[in-house]
Design a protein around this motif. Structure first.
Motif, PDB file in Angstrom:
ATOM      1  N   HIS A 382       0.741  -1.310  -0.156  1.00 26.33           N
ATOM      2  CA  HIS A 382      -0.149  -0.133  -0.100  1.00 26.33           C
ATOM      3  C   HIS A 382       0.877   1.071  -0.126  1.00 26.33           C
ATOM      4  CE1 HIS A 382      -3.779  -2.014   1.800  1.00 26.33           C
ATOM      5  NE2 HIS A 382      -3.383  -2.507   0.720  1.00 26.33           N
ATOM      6  N   PRO A 383       0.481   2.326  -0.768  1.00 23.31           N
ATOM      7  CA  PRO A 383       1.134   3.514  -0.616  1.00 23.31           C
ATOM      8  C   PRO A 383       1.517   4.219   0.950  1.00 23.31           C
ATOM      9  CG  PRO A 383      -0.699   3.880  -2.184  1.00 23.31           C
ATOM     10  CD  PRO A 383      -0.905   2.656  -1.454  1.00 23.31           C
ATOM     11  N   ARG A 384       2.779   4.364   1.032  1.00 19.34           N
ATOM     12  CA  ARG A 384       3.167   4.733   2.419  1.00 19.34           C
ATOM     13  C   ARG A 384       4.385   5.568   2.306  1.00 19.34           C
ATOM     14  NH1 ARG A 384       4.249  -0.894   4.874  1.00 19.34           N
ATOM     15  NH2 ARG A 384       2.119  -1.364   3.445  1.00 19.34           N
ATOM     16  N   GLY A 402       7.270  -1.599   7.615  1.00 17.83           N
ATOM     17  CA  GLY A 402       6.086  -0.679   8.084  1.00 17.83           C
ATOM     18  C   GLY A 402       5.913   0.732   7.366  1.00 17.83           C
ATOM     19  N   GLY A 403       5.465   1.695   8.002  1.00  8.83           N
ATOM     20  CA  GLY A 403       5.321   2.924   7.511  1.00  8.83           C
ATOM     21  C   GLY A 403       3.837   3.574   7.682  1.00  8.83           C
ATOM     22  N   PHE A 404       3.556   4.654   7.102  1.00  6.92           N
ATOM     23  CA  PHE A 404       2.371   5.229   7.452  1.00  6.92           C
ATOM     24  C   PHE A 404       1.599   5.772   6.148  1.00  6.92           C
ATOM     25  CE2 PHE A 404      -0.434   8.987   8.231  1.00  6.92           C
ATOM     26  CZ  PHE A 404      -1.198   8.660   9.289  1.00  6.92           C
ATOM     27  N   GLY A 405       0.318   5.285   5.723  1.00  4.46           N
ATOM     28  CA  GLY A 405      -0.599   5.813   4.624  1.00  4.46           C
ATOM     29  C   GLY A 405      -1.660   5.046   4.618  1.00  4.46           C
ATOM     30  N   ASN A 406      -2.212   4.761   3.196  1.00 12.41           N
ATOM     31  CA  ASN A 406      -3.268   4.182   3.200  1.00 12.41           C
ATOM     32  C   ASN A 406      -3.530   3.266   1.668  1.00 12.41           C
ATOM     33  OD1 ASN A 406      -4.476   5.975   1.136  1.00 12.41           O
ATOM     34  ND2 ASN A 406      -4.665   7.444   2.633  1.00 12.41           N
ATOM     35  N   GLN A 407      -4.624   2.729   1.730  1.00 10.61           N
ATOM     36  CA  GLN A 407      -4.741   2.096   0.437  1.00 10.61           C
ATOM     37  C   GLN A 407      -4.699   2.808  -0.995  1.00 10.61           C
ATOM     38  OE1 GLN A 407      -7.733  -1.291   0.772  1.00 10.61           O
ATOM     39  NE2 GLN A 407      -7.289  -2.232  -1.446  1.00 10.61           N
ATOM     40  N   SER A 408      -5.561   3.974  -0.684  1.00  9.16           N
ATOM     41  CA  SER A 408      -5.709   4.914  -1.834  1.00  9.16           C
ATOM     42  C   SER A 408      -4.633   5.717  -2.284  1.00  9.16           C
ATOM     43  CB  SER A 408      -7.161   5.823  -1.773  1.00  9.16           C
ATOM     44  OG  SER A 408      -6.588   6.638  -0.820  1.00  9.16           O
TER      45      SER A 408
END
Length: 855
Positions: A382-384, A402-408
């Motif tokens: 997923h984008p992150r 890991g990371g931080f983001g969302n599917q869209s």
């Protein structure tokens, strides 16, 4: 083994070595560092293996231990056995061109001179063994597997004496050294001393029985739990940091020059580049190629028209070569970058820019002069941004964690933390998801990179909650197989006000140390870099607390033995850092010794006042303004003894003791262990209090009391706390008392209250203190402005703004003071910097122009 050794003794030695081999696999000592010739004689370390007791040896004495030695300048004594009439010693001597270990009959002759190449060995543990054949008056010395023999020793029928390391009854010279895993076999007795104590002067054997004593010890287990600062540097321009493995050194690169920090020499050296740096750095990102010995510096976006986006620095001659000018459509904050196995192709993944999270893979095509998209197949990521990457076991693969983001990928819909691991094959362009885990009650993202453990079964990564401006880093160890993890090492305070904040984890395989580098920005053009070190393998808080308890039974030995096997290969290069100050060359770069307005904020006469204040109270002192610091009765900095939980306990009692009321046991438990059941909380509270009492035993003038179900500290004049004194001055001082004003100002110059602490229960104390401090300073400031004492007014306004960064009155008066003392242009620079910070904080422009603000 020495000729003439009987069958019985041979069997004893053989049995001992089997036990030693087994114990080494399960019990690893952290070791003992010696205060050496660099310290006063009274402060040098002396370790008496059997305390004040002597041993008598009729047949054989075998002593072995692991030694780390790095003394380049002195004669020093490592080991001695015997008494005042008859003794032997092992000493070290380093001259201009040779280094040797010398076995001597004290005050008579040198029997063995064995070469000991410090440069070849580096700072590594070396096994030393000494065999005394008393019956045949012979000695065998074994240094890392190399044997040396000598005879003609005057042992007689019985050799009597004590075993001493370091300063002894005959000699006070002590080399720069550390020892661990001391084993003694004499006649029918065998003793093992892991040297895994954490405090105090008593030394226990492997069964937990106190036998020996040490004067002036430095216990190395602390260096496997507490991060130690190495150095920090401020920059008046964008800079970056990376790590070179051959030789092992940190690379700090700026616009005009590069600094290298070498752990082996403890030097921070600066040199100018031969030619101009081709890349105008914005993020200052880089990657180092071991195979090519090149440092690649690049910017993915916002490249100036005549500049390069990627360039390589040849470290041998410090020459730059521009490689390309291609850039991406948008910025990529906190992306990942890695090489393929041949290190001839540079890949980039993920990142954040223009309100989007990304998951594209790019590689830099030098022939096409651009970053080109690369299609990877397999599992989707997923984008992150805020992911960590690092080499996997297979040289064609890397891990992304890991990371931080969302599917869209759209920031509009919000984001979440990912706790997953992917294996990326740069040769086949395949992505394989290893696992994904859920964490209850924890939220964090990893820093840039991850490092594999020596056994390739785990990886280490620094993590922190990125949405919190003032927070703490923690080192995590994740299992590659299933994602199980543990926190290791103490926490590191960090300020992450800007998205450009950059954190890296490096590893020195020679000294077996982790390095954490933190680059913090005051604005997009001005930053500071600090580096901390932690000995490997790092241990958890639970393991540290267990190891620091007194062990009184063989059963406890096996509990700690399981922990000990995790820390077998502990390095010790940080030991050297405690010995010497930086040997730093003259400044070679204005950006490394900035003279801009922001650098001036950090480098003025107020620094002298801070140092004077600290020097007045170097013993039995606690500092809560600025960086947390504690000194004991000898003036030694002991803040590293305060783990996060011990520090929190200490502060809760200290702050509630100001009015002599104290804090109840129930409140303490609610603050520190809210999620634990009553029994477990009670046990944890007891252990933490024991550690705190041990620490306080070295500080005079403060005593822990339990009165009316409340804990409180009683203090006398021997104890100093800057918060106590500053609070009294704020509550009782008159605005016209110049002496009290000066005293208060000097205390406040050290920094904001609780500056490196983020505990929520400190907020009320901080708010109350800050309001009183600003009010007192504002009265001074107004009076100085009326008298047109602009130089003094400038200093007081700076103090107010350090506490309340957007105080309008202090800002306006500081502008006037700068115009009057340093000119209009200097004041304009300060105004522009203030406006930029104002916009970052509030999301809107500052409403007053320069002329209006400076009237």
């Amino acid at each position: 083994m020495i000729a003439g050794c009987g069958k019985y003794w041979k069997s004893v030695i053989y049995t001992y070595f089997l036990i030693s081999l087994f114990s080494c696999s399960v019990v690893s000592a952290q070791g003992l560092l010696f205060n050496s010739n660099n310290a006063f004689i009274s402060k040098r370390t002396s370790y008496q293996v059997f305390g004040k007791n002597e041993i008598s040896v009729k047949s054989h004495l075998h002593v072995d231990f692991e030694l780390m030695l790095w003394d380049q300048n002195h004669l020093g004594y490592i080991f001695q056995f015997g008494n005042s009439e008859n003794s032997i010693s092992l000493s070290h001597l380093n001259t201009h061109d040779t280094s040797s270990l010398n076995l001597n009959i004290d005050r008579v002759s040198n029997k063995i001179k064995a070469p000991f190449d410090l440069n070849k060995l580096g700072r590594k543990w070396v096994k030393i063994a000494i065999d005394l054949d008393v019956a045949h008056n012979a000695v065998e010395l074994n240094i890392g597997g190399q044997e040396f023999k000598a005879s003609g020793f005057p042992f007689g029928s019985t050799a009597t004496g004590n075993i001493t390391f370091g300063k002894n009854a005959s000699y006070t010279e002590v080399p720069d050294m550390a020892i661990r895993n001391v084993n003694v076999v004499y006649d029918d007795d065998t003793e093992n001393f892991p040297l895994n104590e954490w405090t105090g002067n008593s030394v226990s054997n492997a069964n937990g029985k106190t036998i020996g004593n040490v004067d002036n010890p430095i216990w190395l287990i602390n260096d496997s739990y507490f991060w130690k600062p190495l150095f920090s540097k401020k920059f008046a321009d964008v800079a970056g940091i990376n790590y070179c493995t051959q030789p092992q050194q940190l690379l700090i690169y700026g616009r005009d020059s590069i600094y290298t920090y070498s752990p082996s020499s403890n030097r921070l050296d600066g040199q100018r580049y031969v030619n101009k740096h081709p890349v105008a750095m914005i993020l200052g990102k880089s990657i180092y190629s071991e195979k090519q010995q090149l440092l690649y510096v690049y910017e993915p976006y916002d490249i100036r028209d005549d500049g390069f986006s990627i360039a390589a620095l040849k470290l041998q001659n410090l020459t730059w070569k521009g490689l390309g000018k291609g850039q991406l459509p948008t910025q990529r904050h906190h992306h990942n970058v890695f090489f393929n196995a041949a290190q001839d192709t540079l890949f980039m993944f993920g990142g954040y820019g223009s309100f989007k999270y990304h998951n594209s893979f790019y590689k830099f095509d030098q022939s096409a002069n651009e970053w080109v998209t690369v299609k990877f197949n397999g599992d989707d990521i997923h984008p992150r941004f805020f992911s960590a990457s690092g080499p996997a076991e297979n040289q064609d693969e890397v891990y992304i964690f890991g990371g931080f983001g969302n599917q869209s990928g759209s920031q509009v819909v919000g984001g979440k933390e990912y706790y997953d691991l992917y294996r990326i094959n740069t040769k086949t362009h395949q992505v394989k998801k290893c696992w994904s885990i859920k964490l209850d009650g924890k939220k964090f993202v990893p820093a840039n990179n991850l490092l594999l453990s020596p056994d390739k079964k785990s990886f280490y990564v620094l993590c922190y909650p990125h949405e919190v401006a003032k927070t703490h880093l923690k080192l995590y160890k994740f299992a590659i197989e299933d994602g199980s993890f543990e926190e290791v090492g103490s926490s590191i305070p960090v300020t992450s006000e800007k998205i450009e904040t950059d954190i890296n984890l490096f590893y020195n395989s020679d000294s077996e140390q982790f390095y954490c580098s933190i680059q913090e920005f005051t604005d997009p053009q001005h930053s500071s870099i600090r580096v901390l070190a932690l000995d490997a393998p790092p241990i958890s808080e639970e393991a540290y607390l267990k190891r620091s308890q007194k062990r009184n039974s063989a059963a406890m030995l096996w509990i700690t033995a399981g922990i000990g096997c995790l820390i077998m290969a502990m390095g010790g290069a940080l030991l050297y850092f405690k010995r010497e100050k930086f040997s730093q060359k003259a400044p070679v770069d204005n950006e490394l010794d900035p003279e801009t307005v922001l650098a001036d904020e950090q480098q003025d006469e107020s620094v002298i006042l801070v140092k004077q204040t600290q020097e007045e109270n170097v013993k039995n002192a606690v500092y809560l303004l600025g960086e947390f610091a504690v000194t004991d009765s000898s003036g030694r900095d002991i803040k590293h003894l305060f783990s996060p939980k011990i520090k929190q306990l200490f502060l809760l009692i200290l702050l509630n003791s100001k009015d002599s009321r104290g804090i109840t046991s129930r409140k303490l438990t609610g603050f520190l262990w809210p999620d634990k059941d009553a029994t477990k909380a009670k046990n944890l509270r007891g252990v933490t209090f024991n550690h705190l009492r041990n620490i306080l035993s070295g500080i005079e003038g403060i005593d822990l009391q339990f009165v009316n179900d409340s804990y409180l500290f009683t203090t006398n004049q021997s104890f100093f706390c800057d918060y106590y004194l500053a609070s009294d001055l704020l509550d009782n001082s008159s605005a016209t008392d110049a002496g009290k004003q000066r005293q208060l100002n000097q205390l406040l110059l050290r920094g904001p209250i609780f500056d490196d602490m983020s505990e929520h229960w400190l907020d009320d104390y901080k708010q109350s203190f800050d309001e009183k401090a600003v009010n007192a300073l504002q009265l001074q400031l107004n009076e100085l402005a009326e008298l047109k004492k602009w130089k003094e007014a400038n200093e007081i306004a700076k103090l107010v703004l350090s506490i309340d960064p957007f105080n309008d009155s202090a800002f306006n008066l500081r502008l006037k003071a700068l115009k009057a003392t340093k000119g209009t242009e200097y004041a304009r620079q300060f105004y522009r910097s203030y406006c930029a910070n104002y916009y970052d904080a509030f999301g809107e422009e500052y409403q007053h122009d320069f002329e209006a603000a400076s009237k």
